[in-house]
Scaffold this motif. Structure first.
Motif, PDB file in Angstrom:
ATOM      1  N   THR A 100       0.895  -1.121  -0.058  1.00  0.00           N
ATOM      2  CA  THR A 100       0.113  -0.115  -0.002  1.00  0.00           C
ATOM      3  C   THR A 100       0.907   1.186   0.002  1.00  0.00           C
ATOM      4  OG1 THR A 100      -1.642  -1.259   1.268  1.00  0.00           O
ATOM      5  CG2 THR A 100      -1.822   1.247   1.350  1.00  0.00           C
ATOM      6  N   PRO A 101       0.488   2.287  -0.757  1.00  0.00           N
ATOM      7  CA  PRO A 101       1.313   3.616  -0.670  1.00  0.00           C
ATOM      8  C   PRO A 101       1.490   4.139   0.768  1.00  0.00           C
ATOM      9  CG  PRO A 101      -0.253   3.868  -2.458  1.00  0.00           C
ATOM     10  CD  PRO A 101      -0.655   2.378  -1.767  1.00  0.00           C
ATOM     11  N   PHE A 102       2.696   4.267   1.181  1.00  0.00           N
ATOM     12  CA  PHE A 102       3.078   4.778   2.383  1.00  0.00           C
ATOM     13  C   PHE A 102       3.792   5.790   2.437  1.00  0.00           C
ATOM     14  CE2 PHE A 102       4.313   4.068   6.689  1.00  0.00           C
ATOM     15  CZ  PHE A 102       3.570   3.002   7.275  1.00  0.00           C
ATOM     16  N   PHE A 103       3.632   6.633   3.541  1.00  0.00           N
ATOM     17  CA  PHE A 103       4.393   7.883   3.901  1.00  0.00           C
ATOM     18  C   PHE A 103       5.141   7.690   5.243  1.00  0.00           C
ATOM     19  CE2 PHE A 103       5.212  12.162   5.263  1.00  0.00           C
ATOM     20  CZ  PHE A 103       5.307  12.910   4.071  1.00  0.00           C
ATOM     21  N   VAL A 104       6.265   8.083   5.553  1.00  0.00           N
ATOM     22  CA  VAL A 104       7.033   8.096   6.552  1.00  0.00           C
ATOM     23  C   VAL A 104       7.615   9.663   7.030  1.00  0.00           C
ATOM     24  CG1 VAL A 104       9.131   7.241   7.662  1.00  0.00           C
ATOM     25  CG2 VAL A 104       8.057   5.822   6.021  1.00  0.00           C
ATOM     26  N   LEU A 105       6.834   9.736   8.254  1.00  0.00           N
ATOM     27  CA  LEU A 105       6.933  11.253   8.884  1.00  0.00           C
ATOM     28  C   LEU A 105       7.837  10.798  10.097  1.00  0.00           C
ATOM     29  CD1 LEU A 105       6.442  14.043   9.610  1.00  0.00           C
ATOM     30  CD2 LEU A 105       4.165  13.488  10.446  1.00  0.00           C
ATOM     31  N   THR A 123      -1.354  13.125  -5.072  1.00  0.00           N
ATOM     32  CA  THR A 123      -0.156  13.167  -6.093  1.00  0.00           C
ATOM     33  C   THR A 123      -0.206  14.484  -6.732  1.00  0.00           C
ATOM     34  OG1 THR A 123      -1.896  12.204  -7.595  1.00  0.00           O
ATOM     35  CG2 THR A 123      -0.497  10.695  -6.402  1.00  0.00           C
ATOM     36  N   ARG A 124      -0.147  15.467  -5.924  1.00  0.00           N
ATOM     37  CA  ARG A 124       0.170  16.770  -6.560  1.00  0.00           C
ATOM     38  C   ARG A 124       1.432  17.127  -7.041  1.00  0.00           C
ATOM     39  NH1 ARG A 124      -3.903  18.970  -1.951  1.00  0.00           N
ATOM     40  NH2 ARG A 124      -1.908  19.111  -0.851  1.00  0.00           N
ATOM     41  N   GLY A 125       2.591  16.401  -6.264  1.00  0.00           N
ATOM     42  CA  GLY A 125       3.698  16.608  -6.764  1.00  0.00           C
ATOM     43  C   GLY A 125       4.902  15.796  -5.759  1.00  0.00           C
ATOM     44  N   GLU A 126       6.085  16.250  -5.954  1.00  0.00           N
ATOM     45  CA  GLU A 126       7.165  15.719  -5.107  1.00  0.00           C
ATOM     46  C   GLU A 126       6.937  15.654  -3.809  1.00  0.00           C
ATOM     47  OE1 GLU A 126      10.282  13.468  -4.149  1.00  0.00           O
ATOM     48  OE2 GLU A 126       9.599  13.761  -6.228  1.00  0.00           O
ATOM     49  N   ALA A 127       6.996  14.374  -3.027  1.00  0.00           N
ATOM     50  CA  ALA A 127       6.666  14.459  -1.415  1.00  0.00           C
ATOM     51  C   ALA A 127       7.572  13.490  -0.810  1.00  0.00           C
ATOM     52  CB  ALA A 127       5.143  13.840  -1.433  1.00  0.00           C
ATOM     53  N   LYS A 128       8.913  13.548  -1.187  1.00  0.00           N
ATOM     54  CA  LYS A 128      10.017  12.977  -0.337  1.00  0.00           C
ATOM     55  C   LYS A 128      10.896  13.894  -0.230  1.00  0.00           C
ATOM     56  CE  LYS A 128       9.599   8.507  -2.590  1.00  0.00           C
ATOM     57  NZ  LYS A 128      10.266   7.376  -3.607  1.00  0.00           N
ATOM     58  N   GLU A 129      10.804  14.579   1.155  1.00  0.00           N
ATOM     59  CA  GLU A 129      11.387  15.631   1.732  1.00  0.00           C
ATOM     60  C   GLU A 129      12.370  14.911   2.737  1.00  0.00           C
ATOM     61  OE1 GLU A 129      11.508  18.273   0.273  1.00  0.00           O
ATOM     62  OE2 GLU A 129       9.758  18.396  -0.733  1.00  0.00           O
ATOM     63  N   SER A 167      10.231   3.356  -4.144  1.00  0.00           N
ATOM     64  CA  SER A 167       9.020   3.378  -3.957  1.00  0.00           C
ATOM     65  C   SER A 167       8.306   4.731  -4.726  1.00  0.00           C
ATOM     66  CB  SER A 167       8.633   3.641  -2.696  1.00  0.00           C
ATOM     67  OG  SER A 167       7.185   3.821  -2.442  1.00  0.00           O
ATOM     68  N   LYS A 168       7.664   4.529  -5.869  1.00  0.00           N
ATOM     69  CA  LYS A 168       7.159   5.453  -6.538  1.00  0.00           C
ATOM     70  C   LYS A 168       5.733   6.041  -5.910  1.00  0.00           C
ATOM     71  CE  LYS A 168       8.746   3.852 -11.081  1.00  0.00           C
ATOM     72  NZ  LYS A 168       8.210   3.403 -12.399  1.00  0.00           N
ATOM     73  N   SER A 169       5.174   5.493  -4.793  1.00  0.00           N
ATOM     74  CA  SER A 169       4.003   5.781  -4.474  1.00  0.00           C
ATOM     75  C   SER A 169       4.331   6.342  -3.037  1.00  0.00           C
ATOM     76  CB  SER A 169       2.906   4.644  -4.490  1.00  0.00           C
ATOM     77  OG  SER A 169       3.317   3.680  -3.611  1.00  0.00           O
ATOM     78  N   GLY A 170       5.595   6.176  -2.611  1.00  0.00           N
ATOM     79  CA  GLY A 170       6.075   6.320  -1.135  1.00  0.00           C
ATOM     80  C   GLY A 170       6.224   8.097  -1.019  1.00  0.00           C
TER      81      GLY A 170
END
Length: 438
Positions: free
Chosen positions: A264-269, A374-380, A329-332
């Motif tokens: 599943t698409p995942f976000f690590v904060l 999916t509005r733009g780059e989100a790997k900060e 990960s393209k969706s991460g």
């Protein structure tokens, strides 16, 4: 009179300039607890046998069919003594919890404070099992009884929410902080399977815990996690692809190892200097009997050059553990900042405010929104400490009051006097996180 008029106009201009952020520190949006009445049919109980619970605030307008489920944090318990003590508090019993929860940050219902998710159905899952909603066992010795039913609590809450509209969700986000952030790793793909017709994504805040040796080269966190998994019957609920691939299957409790198996698409904060990992696992009291790290823990500016080097090494290890995710990960998505902090998604000050932490001038809320939609780059990834000039860190808390009567809300504590024991944030201040761990 002219001076008074000028002062009045100036006051109004200040309010307008800081709006809406000048309001958040005074407003407390509270949502009442809902007990899961059918939980006993599934064998779902808190540590002490009380009913599990959640807080739900309904979505509206174009968010009426979208859902956020948010796991609370609050440490773990890995032996009977710890769990018995925990069962007498709001982290092990809904009988001892405050019946109202603060909804702020990612759970806020204010479009100015939570622009992408304010009108979604937002649910805070109360944490009362001590194993990140993943255990399945029981302890009974004729005198004491403890339920290790985190997995069943998770399932019971989902079954309670499905007929309330969750089954018809168009979009959904499973999120959590600290021990709840770890729970997000453990339950992400399961949540996706429960909602086959929804667009599901997952976010972990301060939950990317590393299998890292402490400064005395002992496996402190590994030992703690193995005890939790063994005591509470967690291993059977870990990702089977992960457990089959590991010589030590219990290590799949670590997000460090579990992430590569999540589809599943995942976000690590996470903070690269997460204070719970720093204080409790990297430099536990057992590894600092002489107190050489005391000042450094109290204030990063007081750290020696050698101590800073160790902290920078921890940051490098975190980024290395995430390297495959960042590249493949393209969706991460990621937001790894250099603040000495812990849990940044449910606090308004760090989620979305005029002086929130930023990377490339983007707040956490904006980055998460860009990723989800999916509005733009989100790997900060932030630069090394001390480069970040807009961090929020926790002020020292030397004593935690006995809040068996007032309960707890995530990393915050509510009392009858608003905010007297609430989590206190201050810019550039020293830090101390209180976590219920050995």
């Amino acid at each position: 009179m002219k001076l008074m008029s000028i002062a009045a106009v100036a006051s109004i201009l200040v309010l307008l300039a800081c709006a809406p952020w000048c309001v958040y520190s005074q407003e407390r949006f509270l949502v009442r607890m809902t007990l899961v009445r059918n939980a006993p049919a599934l064998g779902a109980f808190c540590l002490d046998g009380s009913l599990p619970a959640y807080h739900l605030h309904r979505g509206f307008d174009n968010g009426a069919n979208n859902w956020i489920l948010y796991f609370e944090g609050g440490g773990w318990c890995g032996d009977i003594k710890q769990c018995l003590g925990r069962a007498k508090t709001g982290l092990g019993s809904t009988n001892h919890m405050n019946k109202w929860a603060i909804f702020s940050g990612i759970l806020s219902n204010n479009a100015s404070l939570n622009p992408d998710f304010y009108n979604w159905n937002r649910v805070r899952l109360r944490y009362c099992d001590g194993a990140s909603f993943a255990g399945d066992g029981k302890f009974a010795n004729g005198t004491s009884l403890l339920y290790f039913r985190g997995q069943k609590i998770w399932e019971a809450i989902i079954l309670d929410l499905l007929p309330q509209g969750l089954a018809n969700a168009h979009m959904a986000l499973l999120a959590g902080c600290s021990a709840g952030g770890l729970a997000t790793f453990l339950h992400c793909d399961n949540f996706t399977r429960m909602l086959p017709n929804a667009s599901v994504k997952c976010l972990s805040d301060a939950g990317f815990l590393l299998d890292e040796r402490d400064v005395s080269l002992n496996h402190t966190i590994r030992s703690i996690f193995e005890d939790i998994v063994s005591l509470q019957g967690v291993e059977q609920n870990l990702d089977h692809k992960c457990t089959k691939s590991m010589n030590h299957p219990k290590l799949c409790f670590f997000p460090h190892y579990a992430l590569k198996y999540i589809t599943t698409p995942f976000f690590v904060l996470n903070s690269a200097y997460d204070v719970v990992q720093f204080h409790r696992f990297l430099v536990p009291s057992s590894a600092d009997v002489e107190g050489k790290w005391k000042n450094c823990k109290h204030d990063p500016a007081a750290c020696s050059a050698d101590q800073i080097a160790i902290l920078q090494g921890f940051r490098r290890d975190m980024l290395e553990a995430l390297n495959f995710f960042l590249k493949d990960s393209k969706s991460g998505g990621t937001f790894i900042n250099s603040c000495f902090a812990h849990c940044q998604s449910d606090a308004q000050e760090s989620w979305f405010a005029v002086d929130s932490p930023r990377i490339r001038n983007k707040t956490i809320a904006e980055t998460v929104g860009d990723w989800y939609f999916t509005r733009g780059e989100a790997k900060e990834i932030d630069c090394e400490y001390p480069c970040d000039t807009n961090c929020h860190t926790l002020t020292p808390v030397h004593q935690v009051p006995d809040c068996a009567k007032c309960g707890s809300v995530g990393n915050k504590t509510l009392t009858s006097k608003a905010g007297s024991h609430d989590r206190i944030w201050s810019k550039y201040s020293p830090i101390l996180v209180v976590l219920l761990l050995p």
